[in-house]
Design a protein around this motif. Structure first.
Motif, mmCIF file in Angstrom:
data_model
loop_
_atom_site.group_PDB
_atom_site.id
_atom_site.type_symbol
_atom_site.label_atom_id
_atom_site.label_comp_id
_atom_site.label_asym_id
_atom_site.label_seq_id
_atom_site.Cartn_x
_atom_site.Cartn_y
_atom_site.Cartn_z
ATOM 1 N N THR A 225 0.840 -1.198 0.000
ATOM 2 C CA THR A 225 0.000 0.000 0.000
ATOM 3 C C THR A 225 0.873 1.246 0.000
ATOM 4 O OG1 THR A 225 -1.700 -1.137 1.304
ATOM 5 C CG2 THR A 225 -1.810 1.267 1.217
ATOM 6 N N CYS A 226 0.531 2.178 -0.892
ATOM 7 C CA CYS A 226 1.211 3.481 -0.916
ATOM 8 C C CYS A 226 0.137 4.560 -0.779
ATOM 9 C CB CYS A 226 1.998 3.659 -2.206
ATOM 10 S SG CYS A 226 2.828 5.270 -2.337
ATOM 11 N N ILE A 227 0.156 5.280 0.341
ATOM 12 C CA ILE A 227 -0.817 6.341 0.611
ATOM 13 C C ILE A 227 -0.189 7.672 0.214
ATOM 14 C CG2 ILE A 227 -2.212 7.469 2.392
ATOM 15 C CD1 ILE A 227 -2.034 4.800 3.982
ATOM 16 N N VAL A 228 -0.895 8.436 -0.621
ATOM 17 C CA VAL A 228 -0.314 9.634 -1.229
ATOM 18 C C VAL A 228 -1.133 10.877 -0.864
ATOM 19 C CG1 VAL A 228 0.496 10.675 -3.388
ATOM 20 C CG2 VAL A 228 0.378 8.176 -3.178
ATOM 21 N N VAL A 229 -0.473 11.861 -0.284
ATOM 22 C CA VAL A 229 -1.107 13.152 -0.005
ATOM 23 C C VAL A 229 -1.082 13.988 -1.282
ATOM 24 C CG1 VAL A 229 -0.977 15.288 1.332
ATOM 25 C CG2 VAL A 229 -0.398 13.099 2.408
ATOM 26 N N SER A 230 -2.243 14.508 -1.660
ATOM 27 C CA SER A 230 -2.315 15.405 -2.818
ATOM 28 C C SER A 230 -1.969 16.814 -2.344
ATOM 29 C CB SER A 230 -3.722 15.370 -3.424
ATOM 30 O OG SER A 230 -3.798 16.246 -4.530
ATOM 31 N N HIS A 231 -0.699 17.125 -2.372
ATOM 32 C CA HIS A 231 -0.222 18.389 -1.798
ATOM 33 C C HIS A 231 -0.110 19.496 -2.836
ATOM 34 C CE1 HIS A 231 1.767 21.123 0.866
ATOM 35 N NE2 HIS A 231 2.914 21.065 0.220
ATOM 36 N N LEU A 232 0.361 19.167 -4.036
ATOM 37 C CA LEU A 232 0.612 20.196 -5.040
ATOM 38 C C LEU A 232 -0.665 20.910 -5.452
ATOM 39 C CD1 LEU A 232 3.225 18.350 -7.292
ATOM 40 C CD2 LEU A 232 3.655 20.210 -5.672
ATOM 41 N N GLY A 233 -1.790 20.205 -5.351
ATOM 42 C CA GLY A 233 -3.052 20.798 -5.773
ATOM 43 C C GLY A 233 -3.624 21.829 -4.823
ATOM 44 N N ARG A 234 -3.010 21.983 -3.649
ATOM 45 C CA ARG A 234 -3.577 22.914 -2.672
ATOM 46 C C ARG A 234 -2.611 24.032 -2.315
ATOM 47 N NH1 ARG A 234 -3.176 18.700 2.474
ATOM 48 N NH2 ARG A 234 -0.909 18.756 2.623
ATOM 49 N N VAL A 235 -1.492 24.091 -2.989
ATOM 50 C CA VAL A 235 -0.516 25.133 -2.662
ATOM 51 C C VAL A 235 -0.226 26.010 -3.866
ATOM 52 C CG1 VAL A 235 0.577 23.818 -0.816
ATOM 53 C CG2 VAL A 235 1.461 23.609 -3.149
ATOM 54 N N THR A 236 0.349 27.151 -3.585
ATOM 55 C CA THR A 236 0.670 28.121 -4.617
ATOM 56 C C THR A 236 2.056 27.842 -5.175
ATOM 57 O OG1 THR A 236 -0.612 29.723 -3.341
ATOM 58 C CG2 THR A 236 0.767 30.597 -5.106
ATOM 59 N N SER A 237 2.154 27.784 -6.484
ATOM 60 C CA SER A 237 3.458 27.535 -7.105
ATOM 61 C C SER A 237 4.268 28.827 -7.090
ATOM 62 C CB SER A 237 3.279 27.056 -8.546
ATOM 63 O OG SER A 237 2.887 28.131 -9.372
#
Length: 670
Positions: A225-237
């Motif tokens: 199992t690999c649990i992945v946080v979707s981080h890039l979609g909630r931060v400002t580039s």
């Protein structure tokens, strides 16, 4: 610049309200911790919850003398507890549920959030329940490769809540290095994020994890199992654009799952797993002198006591303070002084994702001002890098909230200490220059803010329960002034207990050179006033920007290149990093030493170990200085690296002409 005799007294405003407010009080407490450890640590243990009570008769046992049998350390043996319960439930039940546990500050100044103790407890329970649903049980290892986000803290505490052992690897190590660590700890579950911005650089963490998991599979080990946080979609580039959650991160069906798809739906009720005091809490890999990383194992109760106590006294943390440690959670500093120590004291901390230089070189100081930080803990590498910029970047920011400034990772040079003290601390803050290791679990040599007269660059005196000694090469103790191997004569609660699945290596590495002592691998000297000054590694290790690595590790990577016949690596002083890698390579007969080979070698080290390990200098060495028995004399190579022709006795060399050849072939810009 200050001399060894320069002494700076704690500011009266700091000393007046400090937990330890004089050097005499420190000495009294220290003596009690040595003479009566059961009483000293027993009083501290009373503040925590124990499901099975502490038995004073089995409070503290150990053997440091390999001649008398197996090496072991046991604290509070027989008691049971849960560290996540003590860090969260205990604080919520005591009425601190609405207190902020973490202010999260993102890489981009527009990104920030906060988490209270009550909310953190709920999220930890949710994640712990998810782990249980994936079959994770007490004692199972969970691999973690995370940026500095709140989910990283939740992951560690979720593991602790169910008795699982977390193995967190700094998200800057290469896929090869991470795979090696997953294989060694036999982790079946991996937790990561899709990616992270560090300054203006995008790191695709999930892609690195995919490569690591593929390498593991090739060796017969499958991560289930690999649990992945979707981080890039909630931060400002860095361009100012906020991405949406529907990113193109590759997800393998049946193995990979998004955090947001499973964690929010889980229950916020999770009964903690009550574990034995000496059950493992986490493992953390540190470089070995043979090149193979060592899985340092820390256990539950002793680590809790030591993390809590060092945090309280070394930072003199008070209930309404705001504390900020800039260390990445992937290192022991992040474990002890970002997660466990602060939460054990119900502290409010800043969790920072970015770098000191983005978007501008005053970011650290603006964060201090924003959150009114009282205790600031960073590395000499960062301090030296920030010293290069104009002083006005610091002077124009209101830093009046600061009371304690900490230094960690390597000895701080006096110039950096003075800049830190005068410019950042405005000469009113105490500086705690802390010496400790992954293996020690917490500070072992350090000033205390209200008690210790400070000497720039000195680690000063031992923390409570720590008994240092200086030994010569023959193992004789050096009393009074002198320099030798830094060792410890007895264990403190937070010391490592073993190396994962390799207790013989643990005994050989730390206890065989000087039976009866834990050997740090560092040298130190004691001055006329009794202050200890750590002088650095005495074995084949080097410290680059706080990243400890072995010369053997880098050498083995360099010799993987088909055109390299032999390699030797030494440390060279560096004005910012402290040390940098200076590599000598002997090519195969048919190979030309050129820019293409240089680029390939640097890239190989980056890929196999990590970007932080990239050599600063690679020198073409027609031959290496060797004894008649074939041993490479790195002492001479260190002299060549700094262009010091006073190389000493070369009579034992098989060919002394090699030395002159090496000086002649030094790169012009080395």
């Amino acid at each position: 610049m200050p001399s060894e005799k320069s002494v700076y007294l704690p500011n009266p405003s700091v000393a007046k309200n400090a937990f330890v407010s004089s050097f005499a009080q420190y000495q009294e407490m220290y003596q009690k911790s040595i003479d009566n450890p059961e009483e000293f640590w027993g009083e501290i243990a009373k503040q925590f919850y124990w499901e099975t009570p502490i038995d004073i008769n089995s409070f503290f046992r150990y053997n440091f003398d390999i001649r008398k049998g197996p090496i072991y350390t046991k604290w509070l043996d027989g008691a049971t507890t849960n560290i996540a319960y003590n860090l969260l439930d205990r604080n919520v039940k005591n009425g601190f549920g609405d207190k902020v546990a973490f202010y999260w500050e993102g890489n981009h100044p527009d990104d920030y959030s906060r988490l209270t103790y009550k909310k953190l407890l709920e999220e930890v329970c949710r994640f712990a329940n998810v782990l249980r649903s994936k079959g994770v049980k007490k004692g199972d290892r969970v691999a973690v490769y995370m940026p500095m986000i709140l989910e990283a803290v939740i992951t560690l505490l979720g593991c602790a809540r169910i008795g699982a052992v977390h193995s967190l690897v700094f998200a800057g190590f290469s896929a090869d290095s991470f795979a090696e660590r997953i294989l060694d700890c036999e982790a079946r579950v991996l937790v990561t994020a899709d990616g992270v911005w560090r300054g203006e650089k995008l790191l695709s963490l999930k892609n690195i994890c995919d490569q690591s998991m593929n390498k593991c599979a090739q060796k017969g080990h499958n991560v289930k199992t690999c649990i992945v946080v979707s981080h890039l979609g909630r931060v400002t580039s860095p361009s100012g654009v906020q991405k949406n959650r529907n990113n193109k991160t590759p997800m393998q069906e049946g193995r990979d799952v998004w955090w947001h798809d499973i964690v929010p739906q889980a229950s916020t009720d999770c009964v903690p797993e009550w574990v034995q005091a000496e059950d493992p809490l986490f493992m953390l890999y540190t470089s070995g002198s043979t090149g193979k990383p060592k899985g340092v194992v820390h256990t539950t109760a002793g680590y809790l006591l030591y993390a809590a106590t060092t945090f309280k006294y070394v930072f003199d943390y008070k209930p309404n303070d705001v504390y900020w440690c800039t260390a990445d959670i992937g290192w022991i500093t992040g474990h002890t002084y970002v997660v466990y120590g602060p939460l054990a004291n119900c502290a409010t901390s800043v969790l920072y994702e970015g770098t000191p230089f983005y978007p501008n070189n005053d970011r650290f100081w603006l964060v201090v001002k924003k959150y009114k930080v009282n205790q600031f803990y960073t590395a000499p590498t960062a301090i030296r890098a920030l010293m290069k910029f104009e002083d006005d970047l610091v002077k124009r920011v209101d830093l009046s909230s600061l009371k304690v400034l900490g230094s960690v990772g390597e000895p701080i040079n006096p110039e950096a200490w003075m800049w830190y003290y005068k410019l950042v601390g405005r000469e009113k803050c105490s500086i705690v220059d802390t010496f400790w290791q992954t293996e020690t679990g917490g500070h072992v040599l350090t000033p205390l803010p209200g008690a210790t007269p400070m000497k720039p660059g000195a680690a000063a005196f031992p923390f409570f329960g720590v008994q240092p000694a200086l030994l010569d090469e023959s193992g004789n103790e050096i009393k009074g002034e002198g320099e030798g191997y830094l060792v410890f004569a007895r264990p403190w609660p937070g010391i490592m207990r073993t190396l994962y699945n390799n207790h013989p290596r643990y005994e050989t590495t730390y206890f065989s050179k000087f039976p009866g002592y834990y050997c740090t691998g560092d040298g130190a000297r004691r001055d006329a006033d009794g202050y200890l000054w750590v002088t650095g590694r005495v074995d084949d290790m080097l410290n680059v920007s706080g990243h400890l690595m072995s010369t053997a590790e880098v050498e083995s990577v360099l010799t993987e290149h088909p055109n390299v016949a032999e390699a030797a690596v030494v440390a060279k002083p560096h004005p910012v990093k402290g040390e940098c890698l200076y590599c000598f390579i002997t090519t195969t007969d048919t190979t030309r030493f050129d820019d293409k080979l240089l680029t390939e070698l640097k890239q190989l080290v980056r890929e196999r170990i990590g970007p932080f390990a990239q050599p600063d200098v690679v020198q073409n060495a027609p031959a290496l200085p060797k004894t008649r028995s074939g041993k490479i004399m790195r002492r001479i190579l260190r002299k060549v690296a700094v262009n010091d022709r006073d190389v000493g006795d070369v009579s034992t060399l098989a060919d002394s002409h090699v030395v002159e050849e090496l000086f002649a072939s030094r790169p012009v810009n080395a």
